[in-house]
Write a protein that holds these residues in place. Structure first.
Motif, mmCIF file in Angstrom:
data_model
loop_
_atom_site.group_PDB
_atom_site.id
_atom_site.type_symbol
_atom_site.label_atom_id
_atom_site.label_comp_id
_atom_site.label_asym_id
_atom_site.label_seq_id
_atom_site.Cartn_x
_atom_site.Cartn_y
_atom_site.Cartn_z
ATOM 1 N N MET A 1 1.901 -21.866 7.060
ATOM 2 C CA MET A 1 2.805 -21.062 7.890
ATOM 3 C C MET A 1 2.319 -19.605 7.905
ATOM 4 S SD MET A 1 6.901 -20.805 7.564
ATOM 5 C CE MET A 1 7.778 -19.501 8.357
ATOM 6 N N THR A 2 2.482 -18.985 9.033
ATOM 7 C CA THR A 2 2.102 -17.585 9.176
ATOM 8 C C THR A 2 2.991 -16.710 8.287
ATOM 9 O OG1 THR A 2 1.549 -18.034 11.470
ATOM 10 C CG2 THR A 2 1.755 -15.745 10.854
ATOM 11 N N ASP A 3 2.406 -15.673 7.705
ATOM 12 C CA ASP A 3 3.199 -14.752 6.901
ATOM 13 C C ASP A 3 4.278 -14.114 7.757
ATOM 14 O OD1 ASP A 3 1.834 -15.186 4.550
ATOM 15 O OD2 ASP A 3 0.394 -13.585 4.926
ATOM 16 N N ARG A 4 5.507 -14.169 7.257
ATOM 17 C CA ARG A 4 6.627 -13.566 7.979
ATOM 18 C C ARG A 4 6.962 -12.230 7.344
ATOM 19 N NH1 ARG A 4 9.917 -16.645 11.346
ATOM 20 N NH2 ARG A 4 11.789 -15.600 10.635
ATOM 21 N N THR A 5 7.500 -11.342 8.168
ATOM 22 C CA THR A 5 7.930 -10.041 7.683
ATOM 23 C C THR A 5 9.238 -9.672 8.363
ATOM 24 O OG1 THR A 5 7.190 -7.787 7.198
ATOM 25 C CG2 THR A 5 6.699 -8.639 9.403
ATOM 26 N N ARG A 6 9.847 -8.621 7.871
ATOM 27 C CA ARG A 6 11.114 -8.112 8.426
ATOM 28 C C ARG A 6 10.935 -6.629 8.682
ATOM 29 N NH1 ARG A 6 16.786 -9.349 7.732
ATOM 30 N NH2 ARG A 6 18.071 -7.461 7.619
ATOM 31 N N ALA A 7 11.277 -6.204 9.885
ATOM 32 C CA ALA A 7 11.259 -4.785 10.243
ATOM 33 C C ALA A 7 12.685 -4.356 10.559
ATOM 34 C CB ALA A 7 10.365 -4.539 11.447
ATOM 35 N N HIS A 8 13.136 -3.279 9.914
ATOM 36 C CA HIS A 8 14.450 -2.689 10.176
ATOM 37 C C HIS A 8 14.185 -1.391 10.924
ATOM 38 C CE1 HIS A 8 18.634 -1.542 8.371
ATOM 39 N NE2 HIS A 8 18.634 -1.596 9.682
ATOM 40 N N VAL A 9 14.640 -1.342 12.181
ATOM 41 C CA VAL A 9 14.233 -0.288 13.106
ATOM 42 C C VAL A 9 15.444 0.536 13.560
ATOM 43 C CG1 VAL A 9 13.122 0.131 15.333
ATOM 44 C CG2 VAL A 9 12.361 -1.762 13.913
ATOM 45 N N PHE A 10 15.244 1.862 13.620
ATOM 46 C CA PHE A 10 16.244 2.776 14.185
ATOM 47 C C PHE A 10 15.571 3.529 15.325
ATOM 48 C CE2 PHE A 10 17.606 2.035 9.872
ATOM 49 C CZ PHE A 10 18.979 1.872 9.996
ATOM 50 N N VAL A 11 16.143 3.417 16.526
ATOM 51 C CA VAL A 11 15.554 4.023 17.714
ATOM 52 C C VAL A 11 16.475 5.139 18.197
ATOM 53 C CG1 VAL A 11 14.639 3.581 20.022
ATOM 54 C CG2 VAL A 11 14.634 1.745 18.315
ATOM 55 N N SER A 12 15.911 6.334 18.381
ATOM 56 C CA SER A 12 16.714 7.462 18.859
ATOM 57 C C SER A 12 16.201 7.933 20.215
ATOM 58 C CB SER A 12 16.703 8.605 17.841
ATOM 59 O OG SER A 12 15.386 9.014 17.575
ATOM 60 N N GLY A 13 17.081 8.627 20.928
ATOM 61 C CA GLY A 13 16.789 9.098 22.284
ATOM 62 C C GLY A 13 17.888 8.619 23.212
ATOM 63 N N LYS A 14 17.555 8.511 24.491
ATOM 64 C CA LYS A 14 18.516 7.966 25.459
ATOM 65 C C LYS A 14 18.344 6.448 25.451
ATOM 66 C CE LYS A 14 19.849 7.910 30.292
ATOM 67 N NZ LYS A 14 19.404 8.179 31.652
ATOM 68 N N VAL A 15 19.043 5.812 24.499
ATOM 69 C CA VAL A 15 18.860 4.376 24.292
ATOM 70 C C VAL A 15 20.166 3.586 24.361
ATOM 71 C CG1 VAL A 15 16.704 4.597 23.018
ATOM 72 C CG2 VAL A 15 18.862 4.730 21.781
ATOM 73 N N GLN A 16 21.266 4.268 24.678
ATOM 74 C CA GLN A 16 22.528 3.560 24.884
ATOM 75 C C GLN A 16 22.943 3.717 26.339
ATOM 76 O OE1 GLN A 16 25.636 4.308 22.030
ATOM 77 N NE2 GLN A 16 24.268 3.983 20.285
ATOM 78 N N GLY A 17 23.523 2.648 26.888
ATOM 79 C CA GLY A 17 23.949 2.662 28.283
ATOM 80 C C GLY A 17 22.788 2.487 29.252
#
Length: 92
Positions: A1-17
């Motif tokens: 099986m391919t190595d799995r990873t986890r990324a926890h991401v926070f995106v800022s800017g005009k990213v809502q709506g």
């Protein structure tokens, strides 16, 4: 099986709506990534991506542009061991 990873991401800017969450979900599903995405009260978007390392990296890179109407200022990411996310969903 391919190595799995986890990324926890926070995106800022005009990213809502601007359909950022929906586009994130669609892109993650098309790549077979597990996890979730949600809006935060401070205007950022938070997401978790789990899957093969190279595919998770593609998803993190995608976050720098995001949806067509978004204007991303910054993407903060932390990597960790996966914890078994199953499927991809939009929270809140």
């Amino acid at each position: 099986m391919t190595d799995r990873t986890r990324a926890h991401v926070f995106v800022s800017g005009k990213v809502q709506g601007v359909f950022y969450r929906a586009n994130t979900r669609d892109t993650a599903e098309s790549k077979g990534i597990d996890g979730w995405v949600q809006n935060l009260s401070d205007g950022r978007v938070e997401a978790v991506f789990e899957g093969p390392e190279s595919t998770v990296e593609e998803m993190v890179e995608w976050c720098h542009t995001g949806s067509p109407a978004a204007d991303v200022d910054d993407v903060d990411v932390e990597y960790d061991d996966p914890n078994g996310e199953d499927g991809f969903r939009v929270r809140r």
